[in-house]
Design a protein around this motif. Sequence first.
Motif, PDB file in Angstrom:
ATOM      1  N   GLY A  61       5.594   4.029   1.443  1.00 47.79           N
ATOM      2  CA  GLY A  61       5.181   2.692   1.046  1.00 47.79           C
ATOM      3  C   GLY A  61       5.265   1.764   2.242  1.00 47.79           C
TER       4      GLY A  61
ATOM      5  N   VAL B 229      -3.728   4.234  -0.362  1.00 43.40           N
ATOM      6  CA  VAL B 229      -4.168   3.601  -1.604  1.00 43.40           C
ATOM      7  C   VAL B 229      -3.566   2.206  -1.679  1.00 43.40           C
TER       8      VAL B 229
ATOM      9  N   SER C 279       2.826   7.031  -7.412  1.00 43.27           N
ATOM     10  CA  SER C 279       1.594   7.670  -6.980  1.00 43.27           C
ATOM     11  C   SER C 279       1.700   9.171  -7.210  1.00 43.27           C
TER      12      SER C 279
ATOM     13  N   ARG D   8       1.574  -0.257  -9.080  1.00 45.36           N
ATOM     14  CA  ARG D   8       1.710  -0.036  -7.635  1.00 45.36           C
ATOM     15  C   ARG D   8       3.132   0.357  -7.250  1.00 45.36           C
TER      16      ARG D   8
ATOM     17  N   PHE E  30      -2.896   5.927  -7.481  1.00 47.13           N
ATOM     18  CA  PHE E  30      -1.901   4.879  -7.349  1.00 47.13           C
ATOM     19  C   PHE E  30      -1.672   4.295  -8.729  1.00 47.13           C
TER      20      PHE E  30
ATOM     21  N   CYS F 159       5.099  10.854   0.916  1.00 41.27           N
ATOM     22  CA  CYS F 159       4.511   9.577   0.534  1.00 41.27           C
ATOM     23  C   CYS F 159       5.278   8.485   1.262  1.00 41.27           C
TER      24      CYS F 159
ATOM     25  N   SER G 262       0.857  -1.184   0.000  1.00 43.31           N
ATOM     26  CA  SER G 262       0.000   0.000   0.000  1.00 43.31           C
ATOM     27  C   SER G 262       0.890   1.228   0.000  1.00 43.31           C
ATOM     28  N   LEU G 263       0.307   2.329  -0.381  1.00 41.46           N
ATOM     29  CA  LEU G 263       1.056   3.577  -0.378  1.00 41.46           C
ATOM     30  C   LEU G 263       0.210   4.615   0.359  1.00 41.46           C
TER      31      LEU G 263
END
Lengths: 113, 115
Positions: free
Chosen positions: A91, A49, A72, A69, A65, A89, A31-32
């Motif tokens: 991850g 996201v 973003s 993946r 996103f 951001c 996910s981010l």
Amino acid sequence: TQLLEQSPQFLSIQEGENLTVYCNSSSVFSSLQWYRQEPGEGPVLLVTVVTGGEVKKLKRLTFQFGDARKDSSLHITAAQPGDTGLYLCAGEGWAGTASKLTFGTGTRLQVTL
Amino acid sequence: DAGVTQSPTHLIKTRGQQVTLRCSPKSGHDTVSWYQQALGQGPQFIFQYYEEEERQRGNFPDRFSGHQFPNYSSELNVNALLLGDSALYLCASRSISEINTGELFFGEGSRLTVL
């Protein structure tokens, strides 16, 4: 080593302008997340996201996103002085039930009247 | 409902000294993670604690150690301080039961200056 690069590093715009911040990685994350951090405070989560191609909107903020993946973007429409801050951001990666966030280099946004 | 609280908020140490930073997680949270944020950079993961054990560790030397107590609070210890250890140290917490969906909450941090 997983790295997240953000661009631009600094952005100074006037109230009412639009802007986009990019977050790119060579690695895939489960996910981010996007955070905003103000001076003297810890980061505050804006959005997570998870699915490739996902788009989420939070008032004037739109988060996307990438399909793979790995990247973003954060788009702000009609920026306001209250949007000023450091945008990060991050991850998320997992090892069993243990997780860690790998943060990007950050984008410092200043919105002036 | 108190969020994540950290102490002290600011402190100054000299090279070679040792420091202990403290964190109380948000009510209901049982995992604690520590991050180091140097000036002008994003936070870097130091380690995560759950059930009083270190569960995952980032790329930090053994001078950085931690502890989690039965009440889920945590300490970060740094020995033999170097100038480069000057940074904002952030604590974050989450509930293990919401590990996949729960938000990670950050404290306001402890600003360490090493002279």
